[in-house]
Design a protein around this motif. Structure first.
Motif, short mmCIF file in Angstrom:
data_model
loop_
_atom_site.label_atom_id
_atom_site.label_comp_id
_atom_site.label_asym_id
_atom_site.label_seq_id
_atom_site.Cartn_x
_atom_site.Cartn_y
_atom_site.Cartn_z
N LEU A 128 0.83 -1.20 0.00
CA LEU A 128 0.00 0.00 0.00
C LEU A 128 0.87 1.25 0.00
CD1 LEU A 128 -2.79 -1.09 2.52
CD2 LEU A 128 -3.04 -0.77 0.04
N TYR A 129 1.95 1.20 0.76
CA TYR A 129 2.87 2.34 0.78
C TYR A 129 3.45 2.57 -0.61
CZ TYR A 129 6.98 5.19 1.68
OH TYR A 129 7.92 6.19 1.63
N LEU A 130 3.88 1.50 -1.26
CA LEU A 130 4.49 1.62 -2.58
C LEU A 130 3.49 2.11 -3.61
CD1 LEU A 130 6.54 -1.71 -2.55
CD2 LEU A 130 7.49 0.60 -2.51
N SER A 131 2.22 1.71 -3.46
CA SER A 131 1.20 2.11 -4.43
C SER A 131 0.87 3.58 -4.36
CB SER A 131 -0.08 1.28 -4.21
OG SER A 131 0.14 -0.08 -4.51
N TRP A 132 0.90 4.15 -3.16
CA TRP A 132 0.39 5.51 -3.00
C TRP A 132 1.44 6.54 -2.59
CZ3 TRP A 132 -3.99 5.98 -5.35
CH2 TRP A 132 -4.82 4.87 -5.47
N SER A 148 -5.11 -2.15 -4.38
CA SER A 148 -5.15 -1.75 -2.97
C SER A 148 -6.37 -2.31 -2.26
CB SER A 148 -5.13 -0.22 -2.86
OG SER A 148 -3.93 0.30 -3.39
N THR A 149 -7.48 -2.43 -2.99
CA THR A 149 -8.69 -3.00 -2.39
C THR A 149 -8.43 -4.44 -1.95
OG1 THR A 149 -10.10 -1.60 -3.79
CG2 THR A 149 -11.12 -3.55 -2.79
N GLY A 150 -7.71 -5.19 -2.78
CA GLY A 150 -7.33 -6.53 -2.38
C GLY A 150 -6.48 -6.53 -1.13
N GLY A 151 -5.57 -5.56 -1.02
CA GLY A 151 -4.74 -5.44 0.18
C GLY A 151 -5.56 -5.14 1.41
N VAL A 152 -6.53 -4.25 1.27
CA VAL A 152 -7.40 -3.91 2.41
C VAL A 152 -8.19 -5.13 2.86
CG1 VAL A 152 -9.39 -2.53 3.11
CG2 VAL A 152 -7.53 -1.46 1.82
N LEU A 153 -8.62 -5.96 1.91
CA LEU A 153 -9.34 -7.18 2.28
C LEU A 153 -8.46 -8.11 3.10
CD1 LEU A 153 -11.34 -7.97 -1.01
CD2 LEU A 153 -12.23 -7.13 1.17
N VAL A 154 -7.17 -8.15 2.79
CA VAL A 154 -6.24 -8.95 3.61
C VAL A 154 -6.29 -8.45 5.05
CG1 VAL A 154 -3.82 -9.50 4.03
CG2 VAL A 154 -4.71 -9.56 1.70
N LEU A 155 -6.24 -7.14 5.22
CA LEU A 155 -6.24 -6.56 6.57
C LEU A 155 -7.56 -6.82 7.30
CD1 LEU A 155 -4.52 -3.12 5.81
CD2 LEU A 155 -3.48 -5.28 6.54
N ILE A 156 -8.63 -7.07 6.56
CA ILE A 156 -9.92 -7.39 7.17
C ILE A 156 -10.02 -8.88 7.48
CG2 ILE A 156 -12.42 -7.50 6.76
CD1 ILE A 156 -12.09 -4.97 5.02
N ALA A 219 -8.84 -6.54 -14.84
CA ALA A 219 -7.97 -7.53 -14.19
C ALA A 219 -7.54 -7.09 -12.80
CB ALA A 219 -6.75 -7.80 -15.06
N SER A 220 -7.37 -5.78 -12.60
CA SER A 220 -6.92 -5.27 -11.30
C SER A 220 -7.95 -5.54 -10.20
CB SER A 220 -6.60 -3.78 -11.39
OG SER A 220 -7.76 -3.03 -11.67
N TYR A 221 -9.21 -5.71 -10.58
CA TYR A 221 -10.25 -6.06 -9.60
C TYR A 221 -10.58 -7.55 -9.64
CZ TYR A 221 -10.92 -1.05 -9.08
OH TYR A 221 -10.71 0.29 -8.81
N ALA A 222 -10.51 -8.14 -10.83
CA ALA A 222 -10.80 -9.57 -10.97
C ALA A 222 -9.79 -10.43 -10.24
CB ALA A 222 -10.83 -9.95 -12.45
#
Length: 278
Positions: A128-132, A148-156, A219-222
């Protein structure tokens, strides 16, 4: 004879359906295990020697966009951690999915699970840091938002899986742990999607130079949404009341696994192996 024989097809059908669903899951795992271990070989064979010899500067000149930026110490450390720890996360994730290890070596299952969860959080935070924090070298903000949405789901999913394990609700823990596995594996799925698409279509609806285009946005969401959707179908088909639907859900899983196999072949033969052995 008719009275004796007539119940047999009815009784056999659910059993066959269960077998097909189980076989589809085992086939998915086999393809996933093979493909992810190829990914581990690529990470260890391509990145580790470069970082071992030159530190973060070893990423300079690789295909990574913004792989190494002079003076950006935090970012350079983050990308090294993001790449190298991924190999250990993949290995730990494979251990979590093997029933024999869960049953016969529960301590190994628990400790590898703790490592998997903790390391996944670290890698996601770095990603997330690298992305933003860094200016995007390729792609668009919408594509970065998908990743990043996929990353946030990991944190959830990490605390939900951990809470279920602590409460000894192993059925819920299994579901959340599998969801976690899917989203942690999103970066791997993304590579399968891209290279499978390139091999079968030649790269339609995408610009490989700027890494933009409608297909890449999808693909970034799929990369996390599609695995989670198929997994949810599997959970649904497992329920006894849905036994009539097991066969077609198994067919969906087989079809998706076939597409995964195409992606594994494309990225392994076209990218990972050449970079490690040439």
């Amino acid at each position: 004879m008719t009275d004796y024989a007539s119940p047999q097809p009815v009784a056999a059908r659910p059993g066959r359906a269960r077998n097909w669903l189980s076989l589809s899951a085992k086939t998915w795992f086999a393809v996933t295990a093979i493909g992810q271990w190829f990914f581990v070989v690529y990470i260890l064979g391509f990145y580790v020697p470069r970082v071992s010899a030159n530190g973060p500067k070893g990423l300079e000149g690789t295909h990574l966009p913004n792989g190494y930026i002079e003076g950006d110490t935090i970012g350079n450390i983050a990308i090294v951690m993001h790449i190298l720890v991924a190999a250990f996360i993949i290995a730990a994730g494979q251990l979590q999915l093997i029933p024999a290890i869960r049953q016969r070596m529960p301590k190994l299952h628990r400790w590898s699970g703790r490592f998997y969860m903790g390391a996944s959080v670290l890698v996601v935070v770095a990603g997330l840091y690298l992305s933003w924090a860094r200016e995007a070298a390729i792609g668009t903000n919408l594509q970065s938002l998908g990743t990043s949405t996929g990353g946030v789901l990991v944190l959830i999913f990490v605390p939900l899986a951990l809470y279920a394990a602590i409460k000894r609700d192993f059925a819920a823990h299994r579901r959340w742990a599998l969801r976690l596995f899917m989203v942690v594996s999103a970066v791997w799925y993304f590579r399968l999607i891209i290279f499978g698409w390139l091999m079968t279509t030649g790269g339609a609806f995408m610009d490989t130079k700027t890494f933009t285009g409608p297909f890449l946005l999808v693909a970034s969401y799929a990369q996390f949404a599609l695995p989670l959707l198929v997994l949810q179908l599997y959970f649904w088909a497992e329920k006894p009341k849905n036994k009539a639907h097991k066969t077609w859900v198994a067919g969906v899983i087989f079809a998706c696994t076939g597409m995964m196999a195409i992606g594994v072949f494309a990225v392994t033969m076209g990218f990972w192996i050449p970079r490690v052995f040439t």
